[in-house]
Enzyme design. Sequence first.
Site, PDB file in Angstrom:
ATOM      1  N   ASP A 166      -7.213  -1.755   3.572  1.00  0.00           N
ATOM      2  CA  ASP A 166      -6.252  -2.798   3.195  1.00  0.00           C
ATOM      3  C   ASP A 166      -6.640  -4.163   3.777  1.00  0.00           C
ATOM      4  O   ASP A 166      -6.094  -5.187   3.353  1.00  0.00           O
ATOM      5  CB  ASP A 166      -4.844  -2.450   3.706  1.00  0.00           C
ATOM      6  CG  ASP A 166      -4.297  -1.179   3.057  1.00  0.00           C
ATOM      7  OD1 ASP A 166      -4.535  -1.004   1.853  1.00  0.00           O
ATOM      8  OD2 ASP A 166      -3.658  -0.394   3.761  1.00  0.00           O
TER       9      ASP A 166
ATOM     10  N   ASP B 148       0.881  -1.162   0.000  1.00  0.00           N
ATOM     11  CA  ASP B 148       0.000   0.000   0.000  1.00  0.00           C
ATOM     12  C   ASP B 148       0.926   1.221   0.000  1.00  0.00           C
ATOM     13  O   ASP B 148       2.093   1.101   0.356  1.00  0.00           O
ATOM     14  CB  ASP B 148      -0.864  -0.070   1.263  1.00  0.00           C
ATOM     15  CG  ASP B 148      -1.432   1.266   1.662  1.00  0.00           C
ATOM     16  OD1 ASP B 148      -2.130   1.856   0.830  1.00  0.00           O
ATOM     17  OD2 ASP B 148      -1.194   1.708   2.792  1.00  0.00           O
TER      18      ASP B 148
ATOM     19  N   ASP C  75      -1.693  -0.584   6.014  1.00  0.00           N
ATOM     20  CA  ASP C  75      -1.955  -0.012   7.334  1.00  0.00           C
ATOM     21  C   ASP C  75      -3.418   0.350   7.552  1.00  0.00           C
ATOM     22  O   ASP C  75      -3.840   0.531   8.683  1.00  0.00           O
ATOM     23  CB  ASP C  75      -1.108   1.248   7.524  1.00  0.00           C
ATOM     24  CG  ASP C  75      -1.566   2.382   6.612  1.00  0.00           C
ATOM     25  OD1 ASP C  75      -1.918   2.087   5.455  1.00  0.00           O
ATOM     26  OD2 ASP C  75      -1.583   3.537   7.063  1.00  0.00           O
TER      27      ASP C  75
HETATM   28 MG   LIG Z   1      -2.540   3.191   3.785  1.00  0.00          MG
END
Ligand SMILES: [Mg+2]
Length: 425
Positions: A307, A105, A303
């Site tokens: 996600d 990410d 995070d």
């Molecule tokens: Mg993120």
Amino acid sequence: MKKAQGSKPAIGRLADRISSIFVPSVMLIAVVSALVWYNVGPEPAVVHMMVAATTVLIIACPCALGLATPMSVMVGVGKAAEYGALIRQGDALQTAGKLDLVILDKTGTITEGHPAVTRFHATDGDTGRLLALAAGLEQHSEHPLAEAIMAKAKEQGATPDNVTRFEALNGKGVQGELDGQTARLGNRRWLESENIDLAELQEEANAITAEAGTPLFLALGNQALGVVGVADAVKQDSEAAIRRLHDAGIRVMMVTGDVDGTARAIAEKTGIDDYRAEVLPEDKATIVSEMRGKGYTVAMVGDGINDAPALAAADVGFAIGTGTDVAIESAGITLMRGSLHGVADAIEISRATVRNIHQNLFGAFAYNSLGIPVAAGLLYPLWGILMSPILAGAAMSLSSVTVVTNANRLRLFKTTINAGKEGNQ
Ligand SMILES: [Mg+2]
């Protein structure tokens, strides 16, 4: 995720496969040697038969086998924790070593996740004055960019100017008054519409844009004072961590909801192989599944709440420890330090652990296999040697000692983070 948790790790299957051949073979050897001793052995035949068969069974007992995998995994999990990687799902440690694609990410994973001043440039070289005035304007603002400018001014020891008549103008920037002149901090279009010449700052502004940042121009009256670049900065060790993944033979990909330009700038800066921009949150998991379908063993690192499905869909999910609880719950491994070095560390530790397990399996079987012919009495016709069951018991425990000792050797393992000068240890 359920499916991943229910499946048996490959190493477990290897141990099962060895046992499925080993155990019947041992039984057969015990029976055959008993028959041989009974029929052609010396008197008392029954005693010799019993001793030989029992000794074969004792020495062959692969009790160290039961220790081989869990001992190494236990030490490996401890080692990973030492490097700030908390293993939350049992087989994540063993799977991590097989990863060949890591999907990252962007915001909060590769980058800090909040805006910061990345560059500042004053037309007359007086950056102290530039930051003092920028901070003087922004101290009245509640915009996230203002926080970044205030932090930079503080870091550089610039005291905010006493700006009066502050105003925030939507889509333009902020303005106020200093010494009877209008001070403005904002975007190019607005300042140029106020007849401020920004040509001199063009080059610096381009550099900011190329790094996926936003240039904010500062002017006092009609005079351009400089430009401040604000961006969600790349974590200082992201590039080094990505290089370690490459060194480990792993492909690195980034998925982000950001526009293509920003994504490309970050990918180029950090050496990422491939990226997907403008990805909808729900499509991250789809991309993970798609890459798994292509035969990759995939890690997802993220995070955010968005996600979570992708973390669960990956072979191994890594949650940034400073991220959201939902992400942490969905991932097999939590990176307490928030650094991507944790991914490389976990992979290296995994590979070392799997190697250690293989050594253990060898150790668990080697003594037994060598001891069986002796226990069966193969040396008796030559030298009259027949092993006692007590000695067999001692030999057997030796293989457990070997396994435990070898597993503990893993405690000395060091990842390559200490080798690189950018290490964060
Ligand atoms: Mg993120």
